[in-house]
Design a protein around this motif. Structure first.
Motif, short mmCIF file in Angstrom:
data_model
loop_
_atom_site.label_atom_id
_atom_site.label_comp_id
_atom_site.label_asym_id
_atom_site.label_seq_id
_atom_site.Cartn_x
_atom_site.Cartn_y
_atom_site.Cartn_z
N MET A 146 108.93 68.26 8.79
CA MET A 146 110.35 68.66 8.54
C MET A 146 111.38 67.67 9.09
SD MET A 146 109.59 71.27 6.65
CE MET A 146 111.36 72.00 6.91
N MET A 147 111.34 67.42 10.21
CA MET A 147 112.18 66.75 10.94
C MET A 147 112.68 65.48 10.05
SD MET A 147 113.19 68.65 13.18
CE MET A 147 114.59 67.93 13.59
N GLU A 148 111.52 64.89 9.54
CA GLU A 148 111.79 63.70 8.37
C GLU A 148 112.38 63.86 7.21
OE1 GLU A 148 111.06 60.18 8.92
OE2 GLU A 148 111.52 60.75 10.63
N THR A 149 112.13 65.21 6.78
CA THR A 149 112.69 65.79 5.59
C THR A 149 113.92 66.03 5.70
OG1 THR A 149 110.62 66.51 5.05
CG2 THR A 149 112.56 67.55 3.81
N LEU A 150 114.51 66.52 6.50
CA LEU A 150 115.84 66.95 7.18
C LEU A 150 116.71 65.52 7.36
CD1 LEU A 150 115.35 69.98 9.19
CD2 LEU A 150 116.50 69.80 7.28
N LYS A 151 115.92 64.58 7.93
CA LYS A 151 116.41 63.29 8.26
C LYS A 151 117.13 62.52 7.15
CE LYS A 151 115.50 58.97 10.49
NZ LYS A 151 114.36 58.02 11.05
N PHE A 152 116.27 62.66 6.14
CA PHE A 152 116.48 61.79 4.78
C PHE A 152 117.10 62.87 3.60
CE2 PHE A 152 113.53 59.07 6.72
CZ PHE A 152 114.18 58.00 6.80
N LEU A 153 117.31 63.86 3.89
CA LEU A 153 117.61 64.90 2.77
C LEU A 153 119.37 64.83 2.67
CD1 LEU A 153 117.00 67.17 0.73
CD2 LEU A 153 117.41 68.76 2.63
N ASN A 154 119.77 64.39 1.52
CA ASN A 154 121.04 64.32 1.48
C ASN A 154 121.48 65.41 0.72
OD1 ASN A 154 123.49 63.82 -0.37
ND2 ASN A 154 123.38 61.61 0.33
N VAL A 155 122.50 66.34 1.33
CA VAL A 155 122.50 67.68 0.96
C VAL A 155 123.43 67.69 -0.33
CG1 VAL A 155 123.77 69.74 1.58
CG2 VAL A 155 122.56 68.58 3.35
N ASN A 156 124.34 66.80 -0.58
CA ASN A 156 125.24 66.60 -1.77
C ASN A 156 124.18 66.24 -2.89
OD1 ASN A 156 127.73 67.16 -0.54
ND2 ASN A 156 128.02 65.07 0.03
N ASP A 157 123.34 65.50 -2.73
CA ASP A 157 122.31 65.13 -3.83
C ASP A 157 121.50 66.24 -4.15
OD1 ASP A 157 123.30 62.52 -4.47
OD2 ASP A 157 121.63 61.58 -3.20
N LEU A 158 120.99 67.11 -3.08
CA LEU A 158 120.40 68.29 -3.46
C LEU A 158 121.15 69.20 -4.24
CD1 LEU A 158 117.88 70.11 -3.03
CD2 LEU A 158 118.70 70.84 -0.70
N ARG A 159 122.70 69.49 -3.79
CA ARG A 159 123.25 70.27 -4.56
C ARG A 159 123.52 70.13 -5.98
NH1 ARG A 159 127.72 71.27 0.22
NH2 ARG A 159 126.82 72.84 1.03
N LYS A 160 123.58 68.65 -6.42
CA LYS A 160 123.92 68.11 -7.72
C LYS A 160 122.60 68.56 -8.39
CE LYS A 160 126.91 64.36 -6.41
NZ LYS A 160 126.84 62.71 -6.46
N ALA A 161 121.53 68.16 -7.72
CA ALA A 161 120.32 68.60 -8.36
C ALA A 161 119.85 69.98 -8.76
CB ALA A 161 119.03 67.93 -7.71
N LEU A 162 120.28 70.76 -7.92
CA LEU A 162 120.19 72.11 -8.12
C LEU A 162 120.93 72.66 -9.31
CD1 LEU A 162 119.41 73.74 -4.56
CD2 LEU A 162 117.89 73.27 -6.34
N GLU A 163 122.31 72.13 -9.35
CA GLU A 163 123.14 72.59 -10.26
C GLU A 163 122.80 72.12 -11.47
OE1 GLU A 163 128.25 71.91 -10.83
OE2 GLU A 163 127.08 70.33 -9.63
N ILE A 164 122.23 70.81 -11.67
CA ILE A 164 121.91 70.21 -12.79
C ILE A 164 120.62 71.44 -13.45
CG2 ILE A 164 120.40 68.47 -14.03
CD1 ILE A 164 121.97 66.66 -12.01
N ILE A 165 119.70 71.57 -12.56
CA ILE A 165 118.60 72.57 -12.83
C ILE A 165 119.07 73.79 -13.39
CG2 ILE A 165 116.43 74.04 -12.15
CD1 ILE A 165 115.95 71.36 -10.20
#
Length: 308
Positions: free
Chosen positions: A168-187
């Motif tokens: 989980m710490m590695e996931t949070l470390k490399f997770l780009n929140v803006n990219d995740l938001r874009k991806a969720l918006e697209i979906i």
């Protein structure tokens, strides 16, 4: 379409076509043809659409995933075409077999649907590091969404995310929140994937940070459908056990086998050609009418055949 064509990967219930059309008041051939004609005519009049020759089956599925509403279908088509234009990095066509990340961050639609005609999307995160980020995984998901848009006929999605083996710490470390938001918006807005439930399997308190990002993107209604589970027992209360991969107590093949089978479909010459064709479905933002913006929501006097 008179019947749902048999598919190489996804399956349907025997009454899926009739059930879904009826709940949106589209059960007669005349009603569904009228809806498709309205959407087709609207597309031809959009100066900013770079592709106007969508198949009628594609348009029917767009209307269905839009809850039978031609108005919503217009909005959805405008969004996905615009997203291809403003976020081109998410829609590049590659050989999915080159995406190393999907070996450790697996994600795939399960073959069978629920009795109420929802499709299950399953993600298992067992990666220890994400040094190259998540872009390849997002592209992989969007390839699957294109496949579902072209082949499926469903009420929406039930999403399961298994983070029990994740760092989980590695996931949070490399997770780009803006990219995740874009991806969720697209979906959510582009592909119109309606979320009936989103279930997180985890024993880590760090998961709260990721769940909060999801809640910021979704409406309050959908955010209320985000649930965290520490064991499979509580998950079974929401998702039919038999439909899950065998390592989760279900009767399906393993998640790895299911994903490998889908990757074969996604990397076929036929589907690659389809993706290249759909990449033309973008927009010329300079040709938009002055009172028309994809950010402005639903505009104009559209006809809706079915409302909530």
């Amino acid at each position: 379409m008179d019947t749902i064509p048999k598919d190489n990967f996804i399956e349907f219930n025997t009454n899926t076509l009739e059930f879904i059309r009826k709940q949106y008041d589209l059960e007669t051939p005349e009603r569904i043809e009228e809806a498709i004609n309205l959407l087709e005519d609207w597309i031809k009049k959009q100066p900013h659409f770079m592709k106007k020759d969508f198949s009628r089956d594609y348009l029917e599925r767009t209307i269905i995933i839009s809850k039978g509403s031609v108005e919503r279908a217009k909005f959805k088509l405008d969004r996905i075409c615009t997203f291809r234009t403003i976020y081109p990095e998410f829609f590049e066509v590659h050989d999915v077999r080159s995406y190393k990340i999907i070996n450790d961050l697996q994600g795939v639609f399960l073959p069978k649907m629920t009795s109420d005609h929802y499709r299950i999307f399953f993600i298992k995160n067992k990666a220890k590091s994400f040094e190259k980020g998540f872009h390849d995984f997002y592209r992989y998901i969007f390839m699957q969404c294109e496949y579902i848009q072209a082949h499926d006929y469903c009420n929406g999605l039930v999403v399961i995310l298994d983070y029990r083996d994740a760092n989980m710490m590695e996931t949070l470390k490399f997770l780009n929140v803006n990219d995740l938001r874009k991806a969720l918006e697209i979906i959510k807005d582009g592909y119109g994937m309606r979320i009936n439930g989103m279930h997180f399997l985890t024993e880590s308190n760090a998961m709260d940070a990721i769940v909060n990002v999801f809640k910021q993107v979704f409406s309050a209604k959908v955010a209320g459908r985000l649930l965290t589970h520490t064991s499979l027992d509580t998950l079974y209360q929401y998702v039919p056990k038999d439909l899950l991969p065998k390592e989760y107590g279900g009767k399906e093949k393993s998640l790895t086998e299911i994903q490998n089978n889908f990757v074969v479909e996604l990397s076929s010459k036929e589907f690659t050609a389809y993706l290249n064709e759909m990449s033309k479905a973008c927009t010329n933002q300079h040709l938009r009418r002055d009172n028309d913006s994809y950010d402005s929501g639903l505009q104009g006097s559209f006809r809706t055949l079915s409302v909530d």
